[in-house]
Enzyme design. Structure first.
Site, PDB file in Angstrom:
ATOM      1  CB  ALA A  63      -0.923   0.002   1.214  1.00 42.93           C
ATOM      2  CD  GLN A 115      -3.147  -7.875  -2.152  1.00 41.17           C
ATOM      3  OE1 GLN A 115      -2.991  -6.789  -1.611  1.00 41.17           O
ATOM      4  NE2 GLN A 115      -2.505  -8.978  -1.770  1.00 41.17           N
ATOM      5  CB  CYS A 148      -4.222  -6.120   5.036  1.00 45.97           C
ATOM      6  SG  CYS A 148      -3.884  -4.452   5.648  1.00 45.97           S
ATOM      7  CE  LYS A 187       1.190 -10.992   1.601  1.00 38.53           C
ATOM      8  NZ  LYS A 187       1.778  -9.635   1.618  1.00 38.53           N
ATOM      9  CG  ASP A 250      11.273 -11.373   8.303  1.00 38.18           C
ATOM     10  OD1 ASP A 250      10.704 -10.268   8.251  1.00 38.18           O
ATOM     11  OD2 ASP A 250      11.322 -12.069   9.327  1.00 38.18           O
ATOM     12  NE  ARG A 273       9.088  -5.168   5.984  1.00 40.25           N
ATOM     13  CZ  ARG A 273       9.370  -5.559   7.226  1.00 40.25           C
ATOM     14  NH1 ARG A 273       9.696  -4.654   8.140  1.00 40.25           N
ATOM     15  NH2 ARG A 273       9.332  -6.840   7.550  1.00 40.25           N
TER      16      ARG A 273
END
Length: 364
Positions: A63, A115, A148, A187, A250, A273
């Site tokens: 997002a 998504q 989420c 997901k 991760d 990330r």
């Protein structure tokens, strides 16, 4: 005409132009990126499992991050496919133009994954053909976010709240499978709380409803993004279903992304990330998986990529405020990085950011 309408029209015109492709053609090589990217979908692509096997590293939906400029950079860095930000089916129901801006691909994107999130099966039924029409033959797959943990999403029964409602979640999947000609995936998280791990059972229910793949984040929802993702919990989901599983959590560098596959037995890996300021992570993860060395990313390559990404913001009609985050990510690792990032916070437009990059490069 209202100012917001003018901006929407400008963005749509840019999305349909070759502006972003020209930016990439001019600058990708100097940043150590490849252009054009290989398509993920298509008549010769084979099954979803085959496509994931060919390149298992995917750019995850994020997002306020994965706009078309970000997706283009990730594909140039080697991502097999890139996902839109979460798209509200309720927003589509209410004909929100801001929602549709998240869906529409740029002309430079060969294909993309969309998504969706929500909790009303009828909203999904309504949204499915509209999304298929808007994206056209570049729609690779549709994913449903059931992971989420953010309260503003879960309080409406969407996101990870669906982990408590497997029958409703299965109805949503069946609705999309019946309405679309592309794979439907979901997901999930491994559970909502540490005391209630539902990943394997929930994944089996989604497979039975027709999901073509299950993406699993190895944290429970109550963790948000704290602590560590649990690869063993993802591996339990892999063992529970026969459809491909996409491991998530991760994959913060190429080595950890590759290791996530070996640790879980998953067919593919979401990189989220770990791609901040590092579009090269996808190609490097493939090299690590193949037992090869990673491509070294030099400070000059980082600056070239930063310039490229900032120019893409302009070419795709994105708000220049996003360049501040880009500066924080791409300028990591350059000499005196903190001072340069601080200076970037005072840049006002694309010319300021490009001038900053030029000045920094002159010091190398």
């Amino acid at each position: 005409m209202a100012r917001s309408s003018v901006r929407t029209d400008e963005q749509r015109a840019l999305a349909m132009s070759d502006a972003a492709a020209r930016v990439m053609e001019e600058g990708a090589a100097s940043a150590g990126l490849s252009w054009p990217p290989a398509p993920f979908a298509g008549s010769e692509a084979g099954s979803l499992a085959d496509r994931l096997s060919a390149n298992p590293f995917l750019m995850a939906p994020m997002a306020s991050v994965t706009d078309s400029a970000y997706r283009i950079m990730s594909r140039a860095g080697g991502a097999a496919i890139a996902y839109t930000e979460m798209v509200s089916v309720t927003g589509i129901h209410y004909k929100s133009e801001k929602t549709w801006q998240l869906v529409e691909p740029n002309q430079a994107e060969p294909d993309l994954a969309v998504q969706l999130f929500g909790a009303d099966p009828e909203h999904f039924r309504e949204a499915a053909p509209l999304v298929a029409e808007r994206v056209g033959d570049r729609l690779a797959l549709v994913d449903v976010n059931m992971a989420c943990p953010v309260p503003k999403v879960t309080k409406g029964g969407a996101g990870s709240a669906l982990l408590d409602e497997p029958e409703l979640a299965a109805k949503i999947v069946r609705t999309l499978v019946d309405s679309l000609d592309v794979p439907v995936t979901v997901k999930i998280r491994v559970g909502r709380t540490p005391g209630k791990i539902v990943g394997p059972d929930f994944a089996r229910a989604m497979e039975a409803a027709g999901a073509s793949a299950i993406a699993v984040h190895g944290r429970v929802a109550s963790q948000m993004y704290r602590g560590e993702s649990d690869p063993a919990a993802i591996a339990e989901v892999v063992d529970a279903v026969s459809v491909p599983v996409i491991a998530s959590g991760d994959a913060l560098d190429a080595a950890r992304a590759a290791r996530l596959l070996s640790d879980t037995g998953a067919a593919a890996c979401f990189v989220a990330r770990g791609s901040y300021g590092d579009p090269w992570i996808f190609g490097n993860a493939r090299r690590v998986l193949a037992g090869e060395g990673e491509t070294e990313v030099t400070p000059r390559m980082r600056l070239a990529a930063f310039r490229l990404h900032v120019r893409l913001l302009v070419a795709t009609g994105a708000h220049m405020a996003r360049a501040r985050s880009l500066a924080g990510w791409y300028l990591r690792g350059v000499p005196e990085a903190a001072a340069w990032r601080e200076r970037a916070m005072h840049c006002r437009d694309v010319a300021d950011y490009l001038a900053l990059a030029d000045e920094l490069e002159a010091t190398l």
